[in-house]
Enzyme design. Structure first.
Site, PDB file in Angstrom:
ATOM      1  N   TYR A   1      43.599 -34.914   7.994  1.00  0.00           N
ATOM      2  CA  TYR A   1      43.488 -33.461   7.805  1.00  0.00           C
ATOM      3  C   TYR A   1      44.664 -32.712   8.426  1.00  0.00           C
ATOM      4  O   TYR A   1      45.215 -31.791   7.825  1.00  0.00           O
ATOM      5  CB  TYR A   1      42.179 -32.952   8.419  1.00  0.00           C
ATOM      6  N   ALA A   2      45.056 -33.105   9.641  1.00  0.00           N
ATOM      7  CA  ALA A   2      46.197 -32.426  10.273  1.00  0.00           C
ATOM      8  C   ALA A   2      47.470 -32.747   9.492  1.00  0.00           C
ATOM      9  O   ALA A   2      48.300 -31.869   9.239  1.00  0.00           O
ATOM     10  CB  ALA A   2      46.327 -32.858  11.731  1.00  0.00           C
TER      11      ALA A   2
ATOM     12  N   ARG B   1      49.057 -45.616   6.423  1.00  0.00           N
ATOM     13  CA  ARG B   1      48.713 -47.045   6.344  1.00  0.00           C
ATOM     14  C   ARG B   1      47.633 -47.239   5.294  1.00  0.00           C
ATOM     15  O   ARG B   1      47.679 -48.165   4.497  1.00  0.00           O
ATOM     16  CB  ARG B   1      48.176 -47.540   7.702  1.00  0.00           C
TER      17      ARG B   1
ATOM     18  N   CYS C   1      43.405 -28.186  19.470  1.00  0.00           N
ATOM     19  CA  CYS C   1      42.883 -26.990  18.805  1.00  0.00           C
ATOM     20  C   CYS C   1      42.060 -26.119  19.770  1.00  0.00           C
ATOM     21  O   CYS C   1      42.332 -24.930  19.926  1.00  0.00           O
ATOM     22  CB  CYS C   1      42.091 -27.377  17.569  1.00  0.00           C
TER      23      CYS C   1
ATOM     24  N   SER D   1      36.018 -29.868  10.291  1.00  0.00           N
ATOM     25  CA  SER D   1      37.338 -30.476  10.042  1.00  0.00           C
ATOM     26  C   SER D   1      38.032 -30.848  11.350  1.00  0.00           C
ATOM     27  O   SER D   1      38.975 -31.641  11.340  1.00  0.00           O
ATOM     28  CB  SER D   1      38.224 -29.537   9.215  1.00  0.00           C
TER      29      SER D   1
HETATM   30  N1  LIG Z   1      41.529 -31.946  13.023  1.00  0.00           N
HETATM   31  C1  LIG Z   1      41.965 -31.005  13.874  1.00  0.00           C
HETATM   32  O1  LIG Z   1      41.456 -29.871  13.877  1.00  0.00           O
HETATM   33  C2  LIG Z   1      43.085 -31.303  14.832  1.00  0.00           C
HETATM   34  C3  LIG Z   1      43.635 -30.234  15.545  1.00  0.00           C
HETATM   35  C4  LIG Z   1      44.671 -30.472  16.454  1.00  0.00           C
HETATM   36  C5  LIG Z   1      45.128 -31.770  16.643  1.00  0.00           C
HETATM   37  N2  LIG Z   1      44.565 -32.781  15.971  1.00  0.00           N
HETATM   38  C6  LIG Z   1      45.091 -34.131  16.246  1.00  0.00           C
HETATM   39  O2  LIG Z   1      45.811 -34.599  15.123  1.00  0.00           O
HETATM   40  C7  LIG Z   1      45.654 -36.006  15.010  1.00  0.00           C
HETATM   41  C8  LIG Z   1      45.114 -36.310  13.614  1.00  0.00           C
HETATM   42  O3  LIG Z   1      43.853 -35.653  13.499  1.00  0.00           O
HETATM   43  P1  LIG Z   1      43.120 -35.493  12.101  1.00  0.00           P
HETATM   44  O4  LIG Z   1      42.022 -34.529  12.307  1.00  0.00           O
HETATM   45  O5  LIG Z   1      44.101 -35.265  11.035  1.00  0.00           O
HETATM   46  O6  LIG Z   1      42.486 -36.946  11.972  1.00  0.00           O
HETATM   47  P2  LIG Z   1      42.198 -37.763  10.642  1.00  0.00           P
HETATM   48  O7  LIG Z   1      41.947 -36.843   9.515  1.00  0.00           O
HETATM   49  O8  LIG Z   1      41.127 -38.741  10.998  1.00  0.00           O
HETATM   50  O9  LIG Z   1      43.550 -38.540  10.410  1.00  0.00           O
HETATM   51  C9  LIG Z   1      44.012 -39.500  11.347  1.00  0.00           C
HETATM   52  C10 LIG Z   1      44.497 -40.720  10.635  1.00  0.00           C
HETATM   53  O10 LIG Z   1      43.410 -41.392  10.011  1.00  0.00           O
HETATM   54  C11 LIG Z   1      43.862 -41.985   8.782  1.00  0.00           C
HETATM   55  N3  LIG Z   1      43.063 -41.447   7.657  1.00  0.00           N
HETATM   56  C12 LIG Z   1      42.879 -40.176   7.364  1.00  0.00           C
HETATM   57  N4  LIG Z   1      42.134 -40.031   6.242  1.00  0.00           N
HETATM   58  C13 LIG Z   1      41.811 -41.234   5.852  1.00  0.00           C
HETATM   59  C14 LIG Z   1      41.042 -41.707   4.800  1.00  0.00           C
HETATM   60  N5  LIG Z   1      40.453 -40.885   3.926  1.00  0.00           N
HETATM   61  N6  LIG Z   1      40.917 -43.018   4.671  1.00  0.00           N
HETATM   62  C15 LIG Z   1      41.481 -43.829   5.564  1.00  0.00           C
HETATM   63  N7  LIG Z   1      42.224 -43.419   6.611  1.00  0.00           N
HETATM   64  C16 LIG Z   1      42.394 -42.136   6.754  1.00  0.00           C
HETATM   65  C17 LIG Z   1      45.273 -41.560   8.579  1.00  0.00           C
HETATM   66  O11 LIG Z   1      46.131 -42.614   8.955  1.00  0.00           O
HETATM   67  P3  LIG Z   1      46.414 -43.844   7.983  1.00  0.00           P
HETATM   68  O12 LIG Z   1      46.252 -43.437   6.573  1.00  0.00           O
HETATM   69  O13 LIG Z   1      47.800 -44.237   8.325  1.00  0.00           O
HETATM   70  O14 LIG Z   1      45.397 -44.878   8.373  1.00  0.00           O
HETATM   71  C18 LIG Z   1      45.446 -40.401   9.520  1.00  0.00           C
HETATM   72  O15 LIG Z   1      46.728 -40.298  10.040  1.00  0.00           O
HETATM   73  C19 LIG Z   1      44.665 -36.451  16.112  1.00  0.00           C
HETATM   74  O16 LIG Z   1      45.370 -36.989  17.180  1.00  0.00           O
HETATM   75  C20 LIG Z   1      43.994 -35.148  16.499  1.00  0.00           C
HETATM   76  O17 LIG Z   1      43.582 -35.132  17.839  1.00  0.00           O
HETATM   77  C21 LIG Z   1      43.575 -32.584  15.045  1.00  0.00           C
END
Ligand SMILES: NC(=O)c1ccc[n+]([C@@H]2O[C@H](COP(=O)([O-])OP(=O)(O)OC[C@H]3O[C@@H](n4cnc5c(N)ncnc54)[C@H](OP(=O)(O)O)[C@@H]3O)[C@@H](O)[C@H]2O)c1
Length: 348
Positions: free
Chosen positions: A14-15, A37, A152, A182
């Protein structure tokens, strides 16, 4: 600086998706590669359908070090701990700048980090990162080549706390926050499943949410008091995007008559800060959603002993991708608002 070649490592999350949406429309970005990946080889628009008008590229399966070589900026949007694991080889690849969105490099105090996250896997690298709270750091980020983008909740909390730092120390401010689903990322979890979330509210990470580490780090630095305290109390709410945070602080009796000046401090602290909007009444979450703006309202009780401050942000923009790009803009000496001025939609 135009013609930037950037990469988003972890572009399927999502980020990462929010970074791609903003970077693909950023006027100074010439090339934007996304790695994943799990989704390597798939069209980016299959994972992030709203990006279809902006790109027909596919996710690259290149390693972070491979994709970093020759890049101007590399954004890391990976799950916690992954950035630490790969930072060394990314540094060796020599990109112009690294912006990490995870928590790995946000807390310079290893003691504080350890209390909330356990032992740091790459303690030697922590000192290389500047903390990218863009609306406070401003031009001090100029020239930074490694930036840790704030969390966040931590963004909303620090924007509420920062103006208080110059006042007589309030008694342990309490920061009550509620986030949309999210915030938990793209991978489905029991706590983000629609029936568990749609008409529900619950507290979590009780008396110890991890973002408290970076909030305490900043609050103690701003006040100059290593014992200064603050408490972040977080909840999961029945909406998808956004964070609504309310700070409540009791002021020491000595400043009983300075309520108006406490409120005025919010205005003066954020004068000239393009993405902080001070409002005359408490903000509504939907007015911040879809934007890089932080909406803030501050009020004091008649006797000046209590302060209540409300903050609304979009967790994925101001709380993640938008702020990360704002920090990049500031580090590169670009106008900080470049690529970030879109307003939200309402109703949403
Ligand atoms: N969400 C927020 O509001 C937010 C705010 C500030 C900071 N962050 C930080 O930003 C970082 C990423 O957060 P995020 O919320 O974007 O996490 P996320 O959606 O779970 O994404 C993290 C990783 O998971 C894998 N992924 C995502 N969607 C997938 C799917 N449908 N199927 C399989 N793998 C999938 C991706 O890597 P691969 O495809 O390479 O496996 C992705 O880089 C974290 O460290 C978090 O703390 C998040």
């Amino acid at each position: 600086m135009s013609g930037l070649r950037v990469a988003v490592v972890g572009g399927a999350g999502y980020a990462g998706g929010e970074l791609l949406r903003l970077l693909l429309q950023h006027p100074n970005v010439a090339e934007c590669v996304a790695t994943s990946r799990s989704q390597a080889g798939k069209p980016v628009a299959e994972v992030h359908p709203t990006l279809a008008p902006l790109t027909d590229a596919r996710f690259s399966g290149a390693t972070p070090a491979e994709v970093a070589r020759g890049r101007d900026v590399v954004f890391l949007a990976l799950e916690h701990g992954e950035s630490s694991r790969m930072a060394e080889e990314i540094f060796e690849a020599g990109p112009g700048m690294i912006v990490d969105l995870a928590a790995d490099f946000r807390v310079p105090s290893l003691r504080l980090y350890e209390r909330f996250y356990g032992a740091h896997p790459s303690p030697d690298l922590v000192g290389r990162f500047a903390y990218g709270l863009a609306d406070v750091a401003g031009d001090s980020l100029r020239g930074a080549t490694s930036i840790a983008a704030p969390g966040c909740f931590a963004t909303a909390a620090q924007l509420a706390l920062y103006p208080l730092a110059g006042l007589p120390l309030p008694i342990a401010p309490t920061l009550f926050a509620i986030t949309g689903s999210s915030g938990a990322g793209a991978q489905p979890k029991p706590t983000t499943h629609h029936p568990a979330r749609a008409h529900n509210v619950f507290a979590y990470s009780v008396l110890g949410h991890r973002h408290e580490a970076e909030v305490l780090q900043a609050w103690r630095a701003w006040t100059g008091r290593p014992d200064a305290d603050a408490r972040l109390i977080v909840h999961a709410g029945p909406f998808v995007r956004g964070i609504y945070l309310t700070l409540h602080a009791r002021m020491p009796a000595a400043v009983g008559s300075s309520a108006a000046s406490a409120v005025e401090r919010y205005r003066s602290s954020y004068t000239g800060r393009r993405f902080v909007r001070l409002l005359d009444r408490p903000p509504e979450l939907t007015h911040a959603v879809g934007t890089n703006y932080a909406l803030i309202h501050a009020a004091a009780s008649d006797d000046g002993r209590e302060l209540q401050v409300s903050v609304a942000i979009d967790n994925l923009i101001k709380g993640a991708g938008g702020q990360a790009i704002q920090a990049m803009n500031l580090a590169l000496g670009l106008p900080e608002e470049t690529g970030l001025t879109a307003v939200g939609v309402f109703p949403c």
